[in-house]
Design a protein around this motif. Structure first.
Motif, PDB file in Angstrom:
ATOM      1  N   GLU A  89      -1.015  -8.615  -1.960  1.00 27.93           N
ATOM      2  CA  GLU A  89      -0.900  -8.526  -0.733  1.00 27.93           C
ATOM      3  C   GLU A  89      -1.455  -9.797   0.198  1.00 27.93           C
ATOM      4  O   GLU A  89      -1.099 -10.512   0.842  1.00 27.93           O
ATOM      5  CB  GLU A  89      -0.831  -7.414   0.089  1.00 27.93           C
ATOM      6  CG  GLU A  89      -0.592  -7.235   1.313  1.00 27.93           C
ATOM      7  CD  GLU A  89      -0.288  -5.943   1.892  1.00 27.93           C
ATOM      8  OE1 GLU A  89       0.324  -5.400   0.817  1.00 27.93           O
ATOM      9  OE2 GLU A  89      -0.356  -5.592   2.983  1.00 27.93           O
ATOM     10  N   LYS A  90      -2.565 -10.097  -0.210  1.00 23.26           N
ATOM     11  CA  LYS A  90      -3.457 -10.977   0.298  1.00 23.26           C
ATOM     12  C   LYS A  90      -2.919 -12.410   0.153  1.00 23.26           C
ATOM     13  O   LYS A  90      -2.844 -13.183   1.039  1.00 23.26           O
ATOM     14  CB  LYS A  90      -4.865 -10.902  -0.345  1.00 23.26           C
ATOM     15  CG  LYS A  90      -5.720 -11.970   0.012  1.00 23.26           C
ATOM     16  CD  LYS A  90      -7.104 -11.905  -0.788  1.00 23.26           C
ATOM     17  CE  LYS A  90      -8.056 -13.248  -0.655  1.00 23.26           C
ATOM     18  NZ  LYS A  90      -9.262 -13.180  -1.309  1.00 23.26           N
TER      19      LYS A  90
ATOM     20  N   ASP B 214      -4.015  -5.213  -3.633  1.00 26.37           N
ATOM     21  CA  ASP B 214      -4.568  -5.946  -2.502  1.00 26.37           C
ATOM     22  C   ASP B 214      -4.470  -7.216  -2.670  1.00 26.37           C
ATOM     23  O   ASP B 214      -4.166  -8.273  -1.892  1.00 26.37           O
ATOM     24  CB  ASP B 214      -6.127  -5.478  -2.418  1.00 26.37           C
ATOM     25  CG  ASP B 214      -6.312  -4.160  -1.933  1.00 26.37           C
ATOM     26  OD1 ASP B 214      -5.241  -3.671  -1.317  1.00 26.37           O
ATOM     27  OD2 ASP B 214      -7.426  -3.555  -1.761  1.00 26.37           O
TER      28      ASP B 214
ATOM     29  N   ARG C 289       0.818  -1.172   0.048  1.00 27.65           N
ATOM     30  CA  ARG C 289      -0.034  -0.077   0.031  1.00 27.65           C
ATOM     31  C   ARG C 289       1.010   1.207  -0.031  1.00 27.65           C
ATOM     32  O   ARG C 289       0.710   2.285  -0.811  1.00 27.65           O
ATOM     33  CB  ARG C 289      -0.826   0.050   1.330  1.00 27.65           C
ATOM     34  CG  ARG C 289      -1.816   1.148   1.271  1.00 27.65           C
ATOM     35  CD  ARG C 289      -3.021   0.837   2.303  1.00 27.65           C
ATOM     36  NE  ARG C 289      -3.672  -0.167   2.500  1.00 27.65           N
ATOM     37  CZ  ARG C 289      -4.957  -0.117   1.396  1.00 27.65           C
ATOM     38  NH1 ARG C 289      -5.485   0.615   0.839  1.00 27.65           N
ATOM     39  NH2 ARG C 289      -5.462  -1.338   1.321  1.00 27.65           N
TER      40      ARG C 289
ATOM     41  N   GLN D 229      -5.501  -0.663  -7.175  1.00 25.82           N
ATOM     42  CA  GLN D 229      -5.741  -1.037  -5.689  1.00 25.82           C
ATOM     43  C   GLN D 229      -6.239  -2.354  -5.716  1.00 25.82           C
ATOM     44  O   GLN D 229      -5.500  -3.387  -4.743  1.00 25.82           O
ATOM     45  CB  GLN D 229      -6.835  -0.057  -5.253  1.00 25.82           C
ATOM     46  CG  GLN D 229      -6.869  -0.328  -3.605  1.00 25.82           C
ATOM     47  CD  GLN D 229      -5.863   0.211  -2.955  1.00 25.82           C
ATOM     48  OE1 GLN D 229      -5.554   1.305  -3.007  1.00 25.82           O
ATOM     49  NE2 GLN D 229      -5.262  -0.569  -2.272  1.00 25.82           N
ATOM     50  N   GLU D 230      -6.783  -3.280  -6.708  1.00 23.63           N
ATOM     51  CA  GLU D 230      -7.083  -4.461  -6.722  1.00 23.63           C
ATOM     52  C   GLU D 230      -5.884  -5.260  -6.831  1.00 23.63           C
ATOM     53  O   GLU D 230      -5.806  -6.368  -6.285  1.00 23.63           O
ATOM     54  CB  GLU D 230      -8.253  -4.813  -7.793  1.00 23.63           C
ATOM     55  CG  GLU D 230      -9.732  -4.100  -7.382  1.00 23.63           C
ATOM     56  CD  GLU D 230     -10.405  -4.262  -8.780  1.00 23.63           C
ATOM     57  OE1 GLU D 230     -11.638  -4.405  -8.646  1.00 23.63           O
ATOM     58  OE2 GLU D 230     -10.117  -4.296 -10.059  1.00 23.63           O
TER      59      GLU D 230
END
Length: 354
Positions: free
Chosen positions: A238-239, A235, A133, A231-232
């Motif tokens: 990172e997920k 995310d 982020r 952003q997707e």
């Protein structure tokens, strides 16, 4: 080019201050951009590539986030310097071979811009540990400022236009450099890597595409750049990285519970070799440093920091060893000098010794 600062100041992303730094070394975000009206680098004339360099230099002068960058023209430095920059992940092999390749290096090496690589610009930001982020927010600000002075090639249907179709869309890659020794020791690594490849992520070696995964160090990055926003992508990477971290942590727990003596033996043998060997090759050094890094990560070795190990992963590479020696060395001579550098750094705590 002032090489001394590379000796004196390690890259900030090696300092092990970020999230999950016992497993994740760094996070990198890269944006690919091209300038409208100028052919892609692979089919551009040298005069076109000069125009790219000029426009980017002017844009950087007006960028408040790029006030202290160092410009390096790759056709004006020798092969040793090019190799040094590759070992520090500041340039790619493709840029080193470019006729008009330039890199702008930011303070503390947390950002850089490669010019005239596959695309006109490849902007990169780095952070220690798992931190997509913050890394994304930093590169987004730099990119927004640059876009005020550069007319990017952009399609309302396809997004940012890039030399390779796999980068069209956002032009964004989020990469995580991760250390997975326990998954390898417990023979789970193939299953995990296969699973990663099934969910839209790519796995590469320590130095990116086409390089070997030595020492259980991997780079994991998104493959899809089209149809998802930034952003997707951030995310999702990172997920999935958090899930991989969970598997590595579990494997470490199992090893400590069921095979503690054998694991300790492996780690301490590696530590003993690194602190006493008189001759050591770069591949062997990476493999042994990987085991010692695991030992530090699980608390078995307490008098060495992860920061020292991370820095050794870079400064034990061939160009760095020769830079510290101040001369071009044969391969056998490099192995002797490398053993000395590693020994000094592992036996003198936080102080960096070359």
């Amino acid at each position: 080019m002032d090489l001394k600062k590379f000796i004196d100041t390690p890259a900030q992303w090696l300092n092990s201050s970020g999230n999950h730094s016992n497993i994740v070394i760094s996070t990198r975000v890269r944006l690919a951009r091209n300038i409208e009206g100028i052919p892609f680098a692979h089919c551009a004339k040298e005069s076109d590539l000069d125009k790219v360099i000029f426009q980017i230099k002017e844009a950087i002068k007006n960028n408040s986030y790029l006030t202290n960058v160092t410009m390096v023209e790759l056709n004006k430095v020798n092969d040793l310097v090019k190799q040094l920059l590759m070992e520090r992940h500041l340039i790619s092999r493709e840029l080193a071979e470019s006729k008009k390749g330039v890199v702008f290096i930011g303070d503390k090496e947390i950002m850089n811009i490669m010019v005239n690589e596959e695309d006109h610009l490849r902007i990169q930001t780095f952070a220690s540990g798992l931190d997509s982020r913050t890394t994304w927010e930093m590169i987004n600000k730099i990119d927004d400022e640059l876009s005020k002075y550069l007319n990017y090639a952009y399609s309302s249907n396809w997004g940012y236009l890039t030399a390779c179709p796999t980068n069209v869309g956002t032009g964004m890659r989020t990469s995580v450099m991760i250390h997975l020794p326990a998954l390898n020791i417990t023979n789970q690594i193939r299953k995990i890597l296969h699973a990663i490849s099934q969910v839209g992520l790519a796995i590469r070696g320590l130095y990116g595409e086409g390089t070997e995964a030595l020492g259980n160090f991997f780079q994991i990055s998104n493959q899809v750049t089209l149809g998802r926003n930034e952003q997707e992508i951030t995310d999702n990477t990172e997920k999935i990285t958090n899930q991989i971290i969970g598997h590595e942590e579990k494997a470490r727990e199992i090893l400590m519970k069921n095979n503690r003596i054998q694991l300790e033996d492996q780690i301490m043998r590696a530590y003993a070799t690194l602190t006493h060997a008189r001759v050591i090759g770069s591949k062997e050094a990476l493999e042994l440093l990987s085991l010692v890094r695991l030992g530090v990560g699980i608390g078995l070795i307490k008098d060495i920091s992860l920061k020292i190990i991370n820095e050794l992963l870079v400064i034990s590479q061939p160009a760095h060893v020769q830079l510290f020696s101040g001369e071009i060395l044969s391969s056998p001579a490099r192995d002797v000098k490398r053993a000395l550098i590693i020994q000094k750094n592992l036996t003198r705590g936080e102080e960096r010794n070359v």
